[in-house]
Write an enzyme that holds these catalytic residues in place. Structure first.
Site, PDB file in Angstrom:
ATOM      1  N   ARG A   1      33.835  33.678 -17.933  1.00 19.46           N
ATOM      2  CA  ARG A   1      34.022  35.134 -17.932  1.00 19.46           C
ATOM      3  C   ARG A   1      35.349  35.548 -18.562  1.00 19.46           C
ATOM      4  O   ARG A   1      35.554  36.714 -18.893  1.00 19.46           O
ATOM      5  CB  ARG A   1      33.954  35.640 -16.485  1.00 19.46           C
ATOM      6  CG  ARG A   1      33.951  37.148 -16.309  1.00 19.46           C
ATOM      7  CD  ARG A   1      32.698  37.799 -16.861  1.00 19.46           C
ATOM      8  NE  ARG A   1      32.736  39.234 -16.678  1.00 19.46           N
ATOM      9  CZ  ARG A   1      32.147  39.887 -15.679  1.00 19.46           C
ATOM     10  NH1 ARG A   1      31.494  39.221 -14.747  1.00 19.46           N
ATOM     11  NH2 ARG A   1      32.197  41.199 -15.609  1.00 19.46           N
TER      12      ARG A   1
ATOM     13  N   HIS B   1      30.401  10.425  -8.559  1.00 26.42           N
ATOM     14  CA  HIS B   1      29.387  10.903  -9.489  1.00 26.42           C
ATOM     15  C   HIS B   1      28.021  10.996  -8.794  1.00 26.42           C
ATOM     16  O   HIS B   1      27.430   9.985  -8.431  1.00 26.42           O
ATOM     17  CB  HIS B   1      29.259  10.048 -10.754  1.00 26.42           C
ATOM     18  CG  HIS B   1      28.742  10.838 -11.922  1.00 26.42           C
ATOM     19  ND1 HIS B   1      29.571  11.458 -12.824  1.00 26.42           N
ATOM     20  CD2 HIS B   1      27.492  11.154 -12.304  1.00 26.42           C
ATOM     21  CE1 HIS B   1      28.858  12.100 -13.730  1.00 26.42           C
ATOM     22  NE2 HIS B   1      27.588  11.935 -13.430  1.00 26.42           N
ATOM     23  N   ASP B   2      27.579  12.224  -8.611  1.00 28.72           N
ATOM     24  CA  ASP B   2      26.286  12.554  -7.990  1.00 28.72           C
ATOM     25  C   ASP B   2      26.209  12.190  -6.514  1.00 28.72           C
ATOM     26  O   ASP B   2      25.114  12.123  -5.947  1.00 28.72           O
ATOM     27  CB  ASP B   2      25.127  11.910  -8.754  1.00 28.72           C
ATOM     28  CG  ASP B   2      24.858  12.592 -10.081  1.00 28.72           C
ATOM     29  OD1 ASP B   2      25.466  13.655 -10.337  1.00 28.72           O
ATOM     30  OD2 ASP B   2      24.047  12.072 -10.871  1.00 28.72           O
TER      31      ASP B   2
ATOM     32  N   HIS C   1      36.691  23.233 -19.356  1.00 31.46           N
ATOM     33  CA  HIS C   1      36.764  23.659 -17.951  1.00 31.46           C
ATOM     34  C   HIS C   1      38.232  23.590 -17.510  1.00 31.46           C
ATOM     35  O   HIS C   1      38.967  24.551 -17.685  1.00 31.46           O
ATOM     36  CB  HIS C   1      35.818  22.861 -17.048  1.00 31.46           C
ATOM     37  CG  HIS C   1      35.600  21.431 -17.439  1.00 31.46           C
ATOM     38  ND1 HIS C   1      36.598  20.488 -17.429  1.00 31.46           N
ATOM     39  CD2 HIS C   1      34.461  20.787 -17.833  1.00 31.46           C
ATOM     40  CE1 HIS C   1      36.094  19.320 -17.788  1.00 31.46           C
ATOM     41  NE2 HIS C   1      34.813  19.462 -18.051  1.00 31.46           N
TER      42      HIS C   1
ATOM     43  N   GLY D   1      32.447  16.763  -6.800  1.00 32.39           N
ATOM     44  CA  GLY D   1      32.636  18.085  -7.356  1.00 32.39           C
ATOM     45  C   GLY D   1      31.363  18.881  -7.476  1.00 32.39           C
ATOM     46  O   GLY D   1      31.122  19.837  -6.748  1.00 32.39           O
TER      47      GLY D   1
ATOM     48  N   THR E   1      29.245  15.160 -19.224  1.00 33.71           N
ATOM     49  CA  THR E   1      29.865  14.634 -18.024  1.00 33.71           C
ATOM     50  C   THR E   1      30.021  13.135 -18.191  1.00 33.71           C
ATOM     51  O   THR E   1      29.480  12.556 -19.145  1.00 33.71           O
ATOM     52  CB  THR E   1      29.033  14.970 -16.768  1.00 33.71           C
ATOM     53  OG1 THR E   1      29.756  14.565 -15.601  1.00 33.71           O
ATOM     54  CG2 THR E   1      27.683  14.280 -16.804  1.00 33.71           C
TER      55      THR E   1
ATOM     56  N   ARG F   1      39.346  17.689 -20.295  1.00 40.17           N
ATOM     57  CA  ARG F   1      38.827  17.079 -21.515  1.00 40.17           C
ATOM     58  C   ARG F   1      39.540  17.688 -22.721  1.00 40.17           C
ATOM     59  O   ARG F   1      40.131  18.761 -22.619  1.00 40.17           O
ATOM     60  CB  ARG F   1      37.316  17.271 -21.589  1.00 40.17           C
ATOM     61  CG  ARG F   1      36.586  16.383 -20.569  1.00 40.17           C
ATOM     62  CD  ARG F   1      35.070  16.503 -20.686  1.00 40.17           C
ATOM     63  NE  ARG F   1      34.413  15.413 -19.984  1.00 40.17           N
ATOM     64  CZ  ARG F   1      34.140  15.406 -18.684  1.00 40.17           C
ATOM     65  NH1 ARG F   1      34.494  16.442 -17.944  1.00 40.17           N
ATOM     66  NH2 ARG F   1      33.533  14.381 -18.119  1.00 40.17           N
TER      67      ARG F   1
ATOM     68  N   GLU G   1      41.600  12.603 -13.770  1.00 42.22           N
ATOM     69  CA  GLU G   1      40.679  11.699 -14.463  1.00 42.22           C
ATOM     70  C   GLU G   1      40.648  12.024 -15.951  1.00 42.22           C
ATOM     71  O   GLU G   1      40.854  13.177 -16.341  1.00 42.22           O
ATOM     72  CB  GLU G   1      39.255  11.862 -13.925  1.00 42.22           C
ATOM     73  CG  GLU G   1      39.089  11.601 -12.448  1.00 42.22           C
ATOM     74  CD  GLU G   1      37.661  11.809 -11.990  1.00 42.22           C
ATOM     75  OE1 GLU G   1      37.310  11.305 -10.903  1.00 42.22           O
ATOM     76  OE2 GLU G   1      36.879  12.482 -12.707  1.00 42.22           O
TER      77      GLU G   1
ATOM     78  N   HIS H   1      39.500  16.817 -14.072  1.00 39.85           N
ATOM     79  CA  HIS H   1      39.126  15.969 -15.204  1.00 39.85           C
ATOM     80  C   HIS H   1      39.226  16.806 -16.482  1.00 39.85           C
ATOM     81  O   HIS H   1      38.235  17.319 -16.993  1.00 39.85           O
ATOM     82  CB  HIS H   1      37.697  15.437 -15.019  1.00 39.85           C
ATOM     83  CG  HIS H   1      37.300  14.391 -16.008  1.00 39.85           C
ATOM     84  ND1 HIS H   1      36.477  13.335 -15.695  1.00 39.85           N
ATOM     85  CD2 HIS H   1      37.602  14.233 -17.323  1.00 39.85           C
ATOM     86  CE1 HIS H   1      36.280  12.572 -16.762  1.00 39.85           C
ATOM     87  NE2 HIS H   1      36.965  13.116 -17.767  1.00 39.85           N
TER      88      HIS H   1
ATOM     89  N   ASN I   1      36.645  17.574  -6.500  1.00 41.02           N
ATOM     90  CA  ASN I   1      36.780  17.819  -7.936  1.00 41.02           C
ATOM     91  C   ASN I   1      36.541  19.304  -8.191  1.00 41.02           C
ATOM     92  O   ASN I   1      35.472  19.838  -7.862  1.00 41.02           O
ATOM     93  CB  ASN I   1      35.759  16.963  -8.704  1.00 41.02           C
ATOM     94  CG  ASN I   1      35.939  17.067 -10.207  1.00 41.02           C
ATOM     95  OD1 ASN I   1      36.107  18.158 -10.742  1.00 41.02           O
ATOM     96  ND2 ASN I   1      35.859  15.944 -10.897  1.00 41.02           N
TER      97      ASN I   1
END
Length: 237
Positions: free
Chosen positions: A18, A190-191, A50, A213, A100, A45, A70, A43, A7
């Protein structure tokens, strides 16, 4: 074999902080594939804080492994996925302001909606996956909605594992066994990290793909991207 999909949202976060185009998201995607990653996950949004929708389009011609997009299937997301036609779309019930992903679908409550969305993606040749908690009824609901795969939301496992409690794997084992029985492919994410991925992989029958990710990028700051990808691949094999 379990595939590793990287990810790259965090690379876009760094770029956006930046302005400009450093680091370049497309180049990073090309590099992780060159280093051995078997897929690229993004992913986007709605606020594009991002990954941007344009990134999804720019990546299409450069991701020659598995391309996984995603997101919450709001209208603009559905239009994006149908125009890009990635390998896989993973449906995630994000709130607009979610930092998240923090929950899987209630596939029973949202069966009608999910069924319609899944059918549209599948008719366009896109493999579908539903983000779910390790709840047996919701996995059965995912099957009823017609999805190809589920993605197990692994935050609870990772939290328990970090506390030294390996019993947190049990709901995921039970979920995987049910998914296998139902003929559903199994992804997870996830994690997940270098610390817990080997234990998770060894205990989940039929695990096809993990999407990682945040941990992978953080670990790469110390160990290097190519090295970290190879470390994951060894643990997954």
């Amino acid at each position: 074999m379990t595939k590793l999909s990287v990810n790259i949202n965090k690379i876009a976060t760094l770029r956006n902080s930046r302005g400009g185009d450093v680091p370049n998201v497309v180049k990073f995607a090309k590099d992780v594939q060159r280093f051995g990653a078997e897929g690229v996950t993004i992913h986007p949004r709605p606020d594009e804080r991002h990954i941007r929708y344009q990134d999804a389009r720019d990546l299409k011609s450069e991701v020659y492994t598995e391309y996984n997009i995603e997101g919450n299937p709001i209208d603009s997301f559905v239009e994006l996925v149908l125009s890009v036609k990635p390998t896989q779309v993973t449906l995630v019930p994000d709130a607009v302001d979610a930092i998240t992903s923090n929950a899987g679908w209630n596939t029973i409550k949202h069966k009608g909606f999910l069924t319609d969305v899944i059918k549209e993606f599948q008719q366009n040749g896109i493999r579908t996956s539903i983000f779910v908690d390790p709840v047996l009824e919701h996995i059965e609901g995912a099957k009823a909605a017609g999805t190809d795969r589920i993605e197990l939301y692994t935050e609870a496992f990772a939290h328990q594992y970090n506390l030294g409690d390996t019993k947190g794997i049990k709901p995921y084992v039970d979920s995987a066994m049910l998914a296998n029985t139902l003929g559903l492919g199994i992804n997870a994410g996830h994690d997940l990290s270098l610390e817990n991925i080997e234990f998770f992989k060894k205990n989940i029958p039929g695990l096809l793909e993990v999407s990682i990710g945040h941990a992978l990028i953080a670990e790469s700051l110390y160990l290097g991207v190519e090295n970290v990808i190879q470390m994951y691949l060894r643990k997954l094999k």
